[in-house]
Design a protein around this motif. Structure first.
Motif, PDB file in Angstrom:
ATOM      1  N   LEU A 207       0.834  -1.198   0.000  1.00  9.49           N
ATOM      2  CA  LEU A 207       0.000   0.000   0.000  1.00  9.49           C
ATOM      3  C   LEU A 207       0.869   1.248   0.000  1.00  9.49           C
ATOM      4  O   LEU A 207       2.000   1.235   0.474  1.00  9.49           O
ATOM      5  CB  LEU A 207      -0.901   0.019   1.242  1.00  9.49           C
ATOM      6  N   SER A 208       0.301   2.329  -0.528  1.00 10.08           N
ATOM      7  CA  SER A 208       1.002   3.609  -0.513  1.00 10.08           C
ATOM      8  C   SER A 208       0.736   4.298   0.819  1.00 10.08           C
ATOM      9  O   SER A 208      -0.018   3.796   1.648  1.00 10.08           O
ATOM     10  CB  SER A 208       0.473   4.485  -1.641  1.00 10.08           C
ATOM     11  N   ALA A 209       1.379   5.468   1.021  1.00 14.19           N
ATOM     12  CA  ALA A 209       1.088   6.262   2.212  1.00 14.19           C
ATOM     13  C   ALA A 209      -0.364   6.728   2.147  1.00 14.19           C
ATOM     14  O   ALA A 209      -1.002   6.675   1.102  1.00 14.19           O
ATOM     15  CB  ALA A 209       2.031   7.446   2.297  1.00 14.19           C
ATOM     16  N   ARG A 210      -0.870   7.197   3.259  1.00 12.96           N
ATOM     17  CA  ARG A 210      -2.260   7.625   3.364  1.00 12.96           C
ATOM     18  C   ARG A 210      -2.559   8.777   2.420  1.00 12.96           C
ATOM     19  O   ARG A 210      -1.764   9.691   2.318  1.00 12.96           O
ATOM     20  CB  ARG A 210      -2.504   8.040   4.810  1.00 12.96           C
ATOM     21  N   PRO A 211      -3.673   8.845   1.753  1.00 12.54           N
ATOM     22  CA  PRO A 211      -4.707   7.822   1.680  1.00 12.54           C
ATOM     23  C   PRO A 211      -4.227   6.612   0.874  1.00 12.54           C
ATOM     24  O   PRO A 211      -3.742   6.782  -0.245  1.00 12.54           O
ATOM     25  CB  PRO A 211      -5.859   8.532   0.976  1.00 12.54           C
ATOM     26  N   ALA A 212      -4.391   5.430   1.448  1.00 16.01           N
ATOM     27  CA  ALA A 212      -3.768   4.251   0.872  1.00 16.01           C
ATOM     28  C   ALA A 212      -4.357   3.864  -0.484  1.00 16.01           C
ATOM     29  O   ALA A 212      -5.564   3.728  -0.629  1.00 16.01           O
ATOM     30  CB  ALA A 212      -3.899   3.093   1.851  1.00 16.01           C
ATOM     31  N   LYS A 213      -3.456   3.750  -1.468  1.00 15.22           N
ATOM     32  CA  LYS A 213      -3.802   3.141  -2.750  1.00 15.22           C
ATOM     33  C   LYS A 213      -2.971   1.876  -2.856  1.00 15.22           C
ATOM     34  O   LYS A 213      -2.011   1.698  -2.122  1.00 15.22           O
ATOM     35  CB  LYS A 213      -3.412   4.067  -3.921  1.00 15.22           C
ATOM     36  N   ILE A 214      -3.341   1.040  -3.816  1.00 15.65           N
ATOM     37  CA  ILE A 214      -2.484  -0.120  -4.006  1.00 15.65           C
ATOM     38  C   ILE A 214      -1.283   0.291  -4.842  1.00 15.65           C
ATOM     39  O   ILE A 214      -1.419   0.827  -5.937  1.00 15.65           O
ATOM     40  CB  ILE A 214      -3.258  -1.280  -4.669  1.00 15.65           C
ATOM     41  N   PHE A 241      12.508  -8.608  -1.032  1.00 12.92           N
ATOM     42  CA  PHE A 241      12.578  -7.715   0.120  1.00 12.92           C
ATOM     43  C   PHE A 241      13.097  -6.342  -0.293  1.00 12.92           C
ATOM     44  O   PHE A 241      12.549  -5.313   0.056  1.00 12.92           O
ATOM     45  CB  PHE A 241      13.495  -8.321   1.196  1.00 12.92           C
ATOM     46  N   GLU A 242      14.190  -6.348  -1.088  1.00 17.06           N
ATOM     47  CA  GLU A 242      14.774  -5.075  -1.516  1.00 17.06           C
ATOM     48  C   GLU A 242      13.787  -4.251  -2.320  1.00 17.06           C
ATOM     49  O   GLU A 242      13.682  -3.044  -2.159  1.00 17.06           O
ATOM     50  CB  GLU A 242      16.042  -5.324  -2.334  1.00 17.06           C
ATOM     51  N   LYS A 243      13.050  -4.963  -3.158  1.00 20.61           N
ATOM     52  CA  LYS A 243      12.091  -4.276  -4.022  1.00 20.61           C
ATOM     53  C   LYS A 243      10.988  -3.613  -3.184  1.00 20.61           C
ATOM     54  O   LYS A 243      10.694  -2.417  -3.341  1.00 20.61           O
ATOM     55  CB  LYS A 243      11.466  -5.309  -4.969  1.00 20.61           C
ATOM     56  N   ILE A 244      10.392  -4.424  -2.290  1.00 17.31           N
ATOM     57  CA  ILE A 244       9.298  -3.886  -1.484  1.00 17.31           C
ATOM     58  C   ILE A 244       9.810  -2.797  -0.537  1.00 17.31           C
ATOM     59  O   ILE A 244       9.168  -1.772  -0.327  1.00 17.31           O
ATOM     60  CB  ILE A 244       8.612  -5.024  -0.686  1.00 17.31           C
ATOM     61  N   TRP A 245      11.004  -3.039   0.014  1.00 13.72           N
ATOM     62  CA  TRP A 245      11.624  -2.044   0.892  1.00 13.72           C
ATOM     63  C   TRP A 245      11.702  -0.698   0.173  1.00 13.72           C
ATOM     64  O   TRP A 245      11.347   0.333   0.730  1.00 13.72           O
ATOM     65  CB  TRP A 245      13.023  -2.526   1.285  1.00 13.72           C
ATOM     66  N   GLN A 246      12.169  -0.730  -1.080  1.00 13.48           N
ATOM     67  CA  GLN A 246      12.308   0.501  -1.849  1.00 13.48           C
ATOM     68  C   GLN A 246      10.945   1.153  -2.077  1.00 13.48           C
ATOM     69  O   GLN A 246      10.796   2.360  -1.949  1.00 13.48           O
ATOM     70  CB  GLN A 246      13.009   0.193  -3.189  1.00 13.48           C
ATOM     71  N   GLU A 247       9.968   0.317  -2.390  1.00  4.97           N
ATOM     72  CA  GLU A 247       8.620   0.858  -2.642  1.00  4.97           C
ATOM     73  C   GLU A 247       8.079   1.586  -1.421  1.00  4.97           C
ATOM     74  O   GLU A 247       7.512   2.673  -1.516  1.00  4.97           O
ATOM     75  CB  GLU A 247       7.663  -0.293  -3.022  1.00  4.97           C
ATOM     76  N   ILE A 248       8.259   0.956  -0.251  1.00  5.49           N
ATOM     77  CA  ILE A 248       7.731   1.580   0.969  1.00  5.49           C
ATOM     78  C   ILE A 248       8.561   2.808   1.345  1.00  5.49           C
ATOM     79  O   ILE A 248       8.041   3.819   1.799  1.00  5.49           O
ATOM     80  CB  ILE A 248       7.685   0.549   2.119  1.00  5.49           C
ATOM     81  N   GLN A 249       9.869   2.701   1.072  1.00  2.00           N
ATOM     82  CA  GLN A 249      10.763   3.824   1.346  1.00  2.00           C
ATOM     83  C   GLN A 249      10.321   5.060   0.551  1.00  2.00           C
ATOM     84  O   GLN A 249      10.256   6.163   1.085  1.00  2.00           O
ATOM     85  CB  GLN A 249      12.193   3.408   0.952  1.00  2.00           C
ATOM     86  N   ASP A 250       9.985   4.844  -0.716  1.00  2.48           N
ATOM     87  CA  ASP A 250       9.506   5.948  -1.554  1.00  2.48           C
ATOM     88  C   ASP A 250       8.267   6.575  -0.945  1.00  2.48           C
ATOM     89  O   ASP A 250       8.095   7.796  -0.961  1.00  2.48           O
ATOM     90  CB  ASP A 250       9.160   5.446  -2.969  1.00  2.48           C
ATOM     91  N   GLU A 251       7.408   5.708  -0.412  1.00  2.74           N
ATOM     92  CA  GLU A 251       6.158   6.208   0.179  1.00  2.74           C
ATOM     93  C   GLU A 251       6.443   7.002   1.445  1.00  2.74           C
ATOM     94  O   GLU A 251       5.828   8.020   1.708  1.00  2.74           O
ATOM     95  CB  GLU A 251       5.216   5.041   0.492  1.00  2.74           C
ATOM     96  N   ASN A 252       7.400   6.488   2.251  1.00  2.00           N
ATOM     97  CA  ASN A 252       7.719   7.166   3.505  1.00  2.00           C
ATOM     98  C   ASN A 252       8.220   8.587   3.251  1.00  2.00           C
ATOM     99  O   ASN A 252       7.996   9.479   4.058  1.00  2.00           O
ATOM    100  CB  ASN A 252       8.787   6.388   4.283  1.00  2.00           C
ATOM    101  N   LYS A 253       8.902   8.761   2.106  1.00  2.00           N
ATOM    102  CA  LYS A 253       9.422  10.094   1.782  1.00  2.00           C
ATOM    103  C   LYS A 253       8.287  11.088   1.542  1.00  2.00           C
ATOM    104  O   LYS A 253       8.438  12.280   1.743  1.00  2.00           O
ATOM    105  CB  LYS A 253      10.327  10.010   0.554  1.00  2.00           C
TER     106      LYS A 253
END
Lengths: 255, 268
Positions: A207-214, A241-253
């Motif tokens: 999921l993306s950061a709020r508001p959550a999209k896929i 793991f690296e891939k998902i980590w990066q995806e969530i990292q982008d969202e956290n930014k």
């Protein structure tokens, strides 16, 4: 399709603000699938479980479980929380019956089924004990048996391992994974632990950061018969793991 | 468990524990004995005036006389009656109101300011009104007692209900439990400890209520003996009534403590 989530939107109202928690979420789950939902913290992962179990209603969009709108009163979903929520004044045996008791299904036959599950998964000697006498991992196992005693088709797991220490967590992951597979249940696991998601799920929804999209959906496609612990050590898992980590990292930014 | 063998260190530990317990009890008894003995000797040798302070032997003698004449039983029974009725009614009503206010958020919000004000109001101040409404008799006293106990009961028990672990309630909801089920299966058992401690507080409060009422208006009861003794300057009577009151209040407290022990055994 066993679970159908379509164009789900949820807006939380409060005195000072309204917050869009979910933005147009759609996904499907087949029977006996194990799906994990990961995403940045506070993005609305648990909200999705509450919607699927029917505890809250969406602002718009639909959730269908087995073709019906879910209600907490039916037996379709079994909810497992971060905390075991065992009642401290009841013995383990009585705690296992608690769901049956609430649903007024505590017949001898159902009770025997619950006890047979407890037997099968190593809780027999603890039945007469109280929750405070058990370790965290054991207690969470009791919570799973309490949920399974109701014969739910769909298990909703809301970070059930996050309150446990690392060692216990890995062991319990293996155990619960094998129990769910053996009992042929469908499961949705919400977690912030990417490795845990990869090690258990057939399908991972990011999921993306709020508001959550896929943000992304991954299908790890591990070889059959690997335990979660074995899966963790594959190169496939590490790459994912690296891939998902990066995806969530982008969202956290973005937050 | 009983057949299990322990090391010597464990038995030493148990022995030390027991010695400490016995020592505490002995000290408590010694304090009581010293108190009564000191009181007796001081008044007998005229250090304190036995007119103002009476003495244990005089009190004991008077208790004996009043027991024989039946007066003591009569007055104790009157006060005990008022206290027990006040205690039972106030605890029962308080519990029911707390349940209703837990059940309905709306009613809870509506009643909150009223409860807070009623709680801070000294109920004795309502004495004159109560006497005019209920007459100068035990009805007024019981009502006073109820008034003093019930508000605190509502607040304490309601507080315990609303502080019930949200996670456990979430579990109930996820199982599709009705609000009544959540109350009886989760909230009430969680609050049992607080309810028992409320009972303990209520024992004290209901004695305050009944004696306060009797001091304001009464024709019988231990509070009446106190006022009467004061008016005729009979300190022996005042002291006797006080001692009897102490005894009765401790008896009632021990009854609740016993109830607590029984409940604990049942709970675990």
């Amino acid at each position: 399709m066993f679970v159908q989530v379509k164009n789900l939107n949820l807006i939380y109202q409060s005195q000072t603000d309204e917050t869009q928690a979910l933005n147009d979420i759609s996904f499907d789950i087949e029977k006996q699938d194990f799906v994990a939902i990961v995403g940045p913290s506070g993005c609305g992962k648990t909200t999705i479980l509450s919607l699927i179990s029917g505890l809250i209603k969406p602002t718009s969009g639909t959730v269908l479980v087995d073709g019906k709108m879910p209600k907490p009163k039916d037996n379709l979903c079994g909810y497992m929380f971060q905390r075991d929520n065992l009642l401290p004044w009841k013995t383990i045996e009585k705690n296992i019956y608690f769901g049956l008791e609430i649903k007024k299904q505590a017949s001898n036959e159902r009770k025997n089924y619950a006890i047979s599950l407890a037997d099968k998964y190593g809780l027999k000697e603890f039945l007469k004990k109280y929750p405070s006498e058990l370790s965290g991992g054991m207690r969470q196992r009791v919570a799973l048996i309490r949920t399974l005693a109701l014969k739910p088709e769909l298990l909703l797991l809301d970070e059930p391992f996050s309150a446990l220490d690392y060692q216990t967590r890995l062991n319990l992951c293996n155990d619960i994974f094998s129990i769910i597979k053996r009992e042929k249940k469908t499961a949705i696991l919400v977690t912030h632990d990417i490795q845990e998601a990869i090690s258990m799920a057939d399908k991972i929804i990011v999921l993306s950061a709020r508001p959550a999209k896929i943000k992304a959906i991954h299908l790890p496609n591990f070889e059959a018969n690997l335990t979660p612990f074995e899966r963790r050590n594959t190169t496939k898992a590490k790459r994912l793991f690296e891939k998902i980590w990066q995806e969530i990292q982008d969202e956290n930014k973005k937050i | 468990m009983k057949t299990k063998k322990f090391s010597k260190a464990h038995y030493d530990y148990l022995k030390l524990h027991r010695t400490k317990k016995i020592l505490t009890l002995l000290t408590q008894i010694a304090i009581l004995v010293a108190f009564f003995l000191g009181w007796e000797l001081l008044s007998r040798f005229g250090v304190i005036s036995s007119f103002f302070f009476s003495s244990p032997t005089r009190v004991a003698k008077l208790i004996g006389e009043m027991l024989r004449s039946g007066e003591l039983i009569y007055h104790s029974r009157v006060t005990l009656n008022e206290t027990l009725i006040g205690f039972a009614v106030a605890t029962g009503v308080g519990f029911l109101v707390a349940f209703v206010l837990w059940y309905s958020n709306f009613l809870r919000q509506v009643s909150e300011p009223f409860l807070v004000v009623l709680n801070s109001l000294p109920k004795v101040a309502l004495g004159p009104i109560i006497i005019i409404w209920f007459g100068a008799g035990d009805k007024a006293i019981i009502f006073m007692c109820i008034l003093i106990v019930v508000i605190v009961t509502i607040l304490n028990i309601l507080n315990s209900f609303t502080n019930c672990d949200n996670q456990l309630i979430a579990l109930g909801k996820s199982l599709g439990a009705s609000k009544m089920q959540i109350f009886f299966k989760i909230v009430l058992p969680s609050s049992l400890k607080d309810i028992i401690s409320t009972l303990k507080v209520n024992v004290g409060l209901s004695w305050i209520g009944s004696i306060m009422g009797e001091l304001l208006v009464s024709k019988a009861g231990l509070g009446y003996l106190l006022t009467y003794g004061k008016q005729v300057a009979n300190m022996h009577l005042v002291m006797t009534a006080t001692v009897v009151l102490c005894l009765l209040a401790s008896l009632m407290y021990f009854a609740v403590a016993l109830f607590e022990k029984l409940m604990q055994k049942k709970l675990k």
